[in-house]
Design a protein around this motif. Sequence first.
Motif, PDB file in Angstrom:
ATOM      1  N   ASP A 130       0.856  -1.190   0.000  1.00  0.00           N
ATOM      2  CA  ASP A 130       0.000   0.000   0.000  1.00  0.00           C
ATOM      3  C   ASP A 130       0.888   1.235   0.000  1.00  0.00           C
ATOM      4  O   ASP A 130       1.586   1.515   0.984  1.00  0.00           O
ATOM      5  CB  ASP A 130      -0.908  -0.027   1.239  1.00  0.00           C
ATOM      6  N   GLY A 131       0.861   1.987  -1.103  1.00  0.00           N
ATOM      7  CA  GLY A 131       1.662   3.190  -1.197  1.00  0.00           C
ATOM      8  C   GLY A 131       1.149   4.343  -0.364  1.00  0.00           C
ATOM      9  O   GLY A 131       1.856   5.339  -0.198  1.00  0.00           O
ATOM     10  N   GLN A 132      -0.071   4.238   0.123  1.00  0.00           N
ATOM     11  CA  GLN A 132      -0.705   5.255   0.964  1.00  0.00           C
ATOM     12  C   GLN A 132      -0.769   6.631   0.301  1.00  0.00           C
ATOM     13  O   GLN A 132      -0.880   7.654   0.978  1.00  0.00           O
ATOM     14  CB  GLN A 132      -0.005   5.355   2.323  1.00  0.00           C
ATOM     15  N   ALA A 133      -0.712   6.664  -1.028  1.00  0.00           N
ATOM     16  CA  ALA A 133      -0.910   7.929  -1.727  1.00  0.00           C
ATOM     17  C   ALA A 133      -2.394   8.285  -1.722  1.00  0.00           C
ATOM     18  O   ALA A 133      -3.261   7.405  -1.800  1.00  0.00           O
ATOM     19  CB  ALA A 133      -0.398   7.838  -3.157  1.00  0.00           C
ATOM     20  N   ASP A 134      -2.679   9.566  -1.612  1.00  0.00           N
ATOM     21  CA  ASP A 134      -4.056  10.045  -1.697  1.00  0.00           C
ATOM     22  C   ASP A 134      -4.023  11.512  -2.116  1.00  0.00           C
ATOM     23  O   ASP A 134      -2.959  12.031  -2.479  1.00  0.00           O
ATOM     24  CB  ASP A 134      -4.818   9.831  -0.374  1.00  0.00           C
ATOM     25  N   ASP A 135      -5.152  12.187  -2.063  1.00  0.00           N
ATOM     26  CA  ASP A 135      -5.220  13.561  -2.554  1.00  0.00           C
ATOM     27  C   ASP A 135      -4.410  14.539  -1.708  1.00  0.00           C
ATOM     28  O   ASP A 135      -4.188  15.680  -2.135  1.00  0.00           O
ATOM     29  CB  ASP A 135      -6.683  14.017  -2.615  1.00  0.00           C
ATOM     30  N   ALA A 136      -3.974  14.112  -0.531  1.00  0.00           N
ATOM     31  CA  ALA A 136      -3.135  14.965   0.310  1.00  0.00           C
ATOM     32  C   ALA A 136      -1.670  14.553   0.275  1.00  0.00           C
ATOM     33  O   ALA A 136      -0.820  15.305   0.765  1.00  0.00           O
ATOM     34  CB  ALA A 136      -3.648  14.945   1.756  1.00  0.00           C
ATOM     35  N   HIS A 137      -1.378  13.368  -0.259  1.00  0.00           N
ATOM     36  CA  HIS A 137      -0.009  12.853  -0.260  1.00  0.00           C
ATOM     37  C   HIS A 137       0.312  12.309  -1.644  1.00  0.00           C
ATOM     38  O   HIS A 137      -0.363  11.410  -2.123  1.00  0.00           O
ATOM     39  CB  HIS A 137       0.158  11.754   0.780  1.00  0.00           C
ATOM     40  N   TRP A 138       1.342  12.873  -2.280  1.00  0.00           N
ATOM     41  CA  TRP A 138       1.829  12.507  -3.607  1.00  0.00           C
ATOM     42  C   TRP A 138       0.883  12.967  -4.707  1.00  0.00           C
ATOM     43  O   TRP A 138       1.294  13.710  -5.592  1.00  0.00           O
ATOM     44  CB  TRP A 138       2.090  11.006  -3.735  1.00  0.00           C
ATOM     45  N   TRP A 139      -0.375  12.535  -4.692  1.00  0.00           N
ATOM     46  CA  TRP A 139      -1.299  12.940  -5.757  1.00  0.00           C
ATOM     47  C   TRP A 139      -1.534  14.456  -5.746  1.00  0.00           C
ATOM     48  O   TRP A 139      -1.881  15.032  -6.766  1.00  0.00           O
ATOM     49  CB  TRP A 139      -2.640  12.210  -5.629  1.00  0.00           C
ATOM     50  N   ALA A 140      -1.330  15.091  -4.595  1.00  0.00           N
ATOM     51  CA  ALA A 140      -1.508  16.546  -4.506  1.00  0.00           C
ATOM     52  C   ALA A 140      -0.469  17.304  -5.322  1.00  0.00           C
ATOM     53  O   ALA A 140      -0.626  18.501  -5.581  1.00  0.00           O
ATOM     54  CB  ALA A 140      -1.438  16.981  -3.043  1.00  0.00           C
ATOM     55  N   TRP A 141       0.593  16.608  -5.745  1.00  0.00           N
ATOM     56  CA  TRP A 141       1.636  17.261  -6.533  1.00  0.00           C
ATOM     57  C   TRP A 141       1.237  17.486  -7.991  1.00  0.00           C
ATOM     58  O   TRP A 141       1.952  18.155  -8.731  1.00  0.00           O
ATOM     59  CB  TRP A 141       2.916  16.422  -6.496  1.00  0.00           C
ATOM     60  N   LYS A 142       0.133  16.926  -8.405  1.00  0.00           N
ATOM     61  CA  LYS A 142      -0.245  16.973  -9.823  1.00  0.00           C
ATOM     62  C   LYS A 142      -0.141  18.376 -10.426  1.00  0.00           C
ATOM     63  O   LYS A 142       0.434  18.534 -11.519  1.00  0.00           O
ATOM     64  CB  LYS A 142      -1.656  16.407 -10.006  1.00  0.00           C
ATOM     65  N   PRO A 143      -0.689  19.439  -9.805  1.00  0.00           N
ATOM     66  CA  PRO A 143      -0.592  20.768 -10.448  1.00  0.00           C
ATOM     67  C   PRO A 143       0.835  21.289 -10.561  1.00  0.00           C
ATOM     68  O   PRO A 143       1.106  22.187 -11.366  1.00  0.00           O
ATOM     69  CB  PRO A 143      -1.434  21.667  -9.523  1.00  0.00           C
ATOM     70  N   LEU A 144       1.753  20.743  -9.747  1.00  0.00           N
ATOM     71  CA  LEU A 144       3.130  21.243  -9.722  1.00  0.00           C
ATOM     72  C   LEU A 144       4.062  20.446 -10.625  1.00  0.00           C
ATOM     73  O   LEU A 144       5.187  20.885 -10.894  1.00  0.00           O
ATOM     74  CB  LEU A 144       3.654  21.212  -8.286  1.00  0.00           C
ATOM     75  N   GLU A 145       3.618  19.286 -11.064  1.00  0.00           N
ATOM     76  CA  GLU A 145       4.463  18.421 -11.886  1.00  0.00           C
ATOM     77  C   GLU A 145       4.878  19.056 -13.215  1.00  0.00           C
ATOM     78  O   GLU A 145       6.047  18.937 -13.615  1.00  0.00           O
ATOM     79  CB  GLU A 145       3.763  17.087 -12.151  1.00  0.00           C
ATOM     80  N   PRO A 146       3.955  19.697 -13.980  1.00  0.00           N
ATOM     81  CA  PRO A 146       4.335  20.163 -15.322  1.00  0.00           C
ATOM     82  C   PRO A 146       5.538  21.099 -15.343  1.00  0.00           C
ATOM     83  O   PRO A 146       6.414  20.971 -16.209  1.00  0.00           O
ATOM     84  CB  PRO A 146       3.069  20.850 -15.830  1.00  0.00           C
TER      85      PRO A 146
END
Length: 428
Positions: A134-150
Amino acid sequence: MTTEQTSAVDGAAAVRAMVRPPIFPDRDFRLTDFGSGGRDHTDAFREAIEACHQAGGGRVVVPPGDYLTGPIRLLSGVNLHVSAGATVRFRREPEAYLPEVPTRWQGVELMGYSPFVYAHGARDIALTGAGTLDGQADDAHWWAWKPLEPADFAQLERLADDDVPASRRVFGEGYHLPPSFVQPYSCENVLIEGVTLTNSPFWQIHPVLCRNVTVTGVTARSHGHNNDGCNPESCDGVVITDCDFDTGDDCIAIKAGRNSDGRRLAVACRNIVISNCTFANGHGGVTIGSEMSGGVEHVYAAHLRMDSPNLWTCARFKTNSVRGGFIRDVHVTDVTVGRVGNQVLEIDFAYEEGDAGPFLPEVDGIHLSGWRVASTDAPWRLAGYPRGPIGTVTLTDIVIDSALSPAVAHEVTDLRLDRVTVNGRLLG
């Protein structure tokens, strides 16, 4: 059988004969015999793996229970066996995945956050068992980086375009390029078997520059941003069988590096067998690209089941003239489809950048046969370039019971239809 079907059978048999899972000594190291106790088992994983490696190989056994850890690094000769009833949960703090390690992010080399289960330059390694990671990723952890990735990825691409060595492309603290979940990098003889992966920070299974890889009986179920299921990249000899994919992006995506970095390395992904897998949600079932600048060839997929209105496309090939590269000798046979959202087959030369570069992609020798599809929006959407069309595409023994929209084919040199029926009408 047709010539193409015979070629698919023979090609798959040759790959299976070449790819053999590693064999490990009958020697077990129990995780709970290592470390100093406590809630975090990072040290226990490291110590058990090192002891197993130094003893000449064997299994590191994770017994039933719940284990929190940081990154796990496999060494040669080690089979990490996650037993039924065991759950390995990965820490959510990005700093736990430093220092940076050699990796790839969307087809570009860098020094980045360590993948959660990682190996570099190892031989005879495995991740097995009926347990869960279980990577424990969620909208507050890791996935929240989406807007900053580009923005961060654009900086990485500029460094690659300027031929800055990968060792100097350091994207750790302060950057927002999340790591893959399971990544053997430059490894040989790899087995990933039986485990369930969930809540991944990024791509779930991502072998890079590997030879002789077997992925079997795995459940990849994660619905975050860019949560592809299994993405072999620039590998030679990969067998993916009996897996269950339910993902937030492409289920299987075969890749070979991106743009200038992919052309610099020029390592194709080839000799791939995919069989007896199920596909639910995702952008594409069997996908090639878009990171394919090194080329993809000799892909044999058969005996697949796909069914979800949230699966966009069954067989998806995406590229453009910035990527370049080639896709050739691809066979996808004996596929049963319930509902698919957009189209059964897509070949798209306008993915992302469109026709904005000088590197014309080559897509040729694409063969689909023995498909039965209950419902789709469109049978196929094929779009090449006037200055560089798609080559030969053959569709044989295809039955699509219900298609809401017509098939589309633009700039295709040779589209061959043999016993193809759509909405009860024989098209060829």
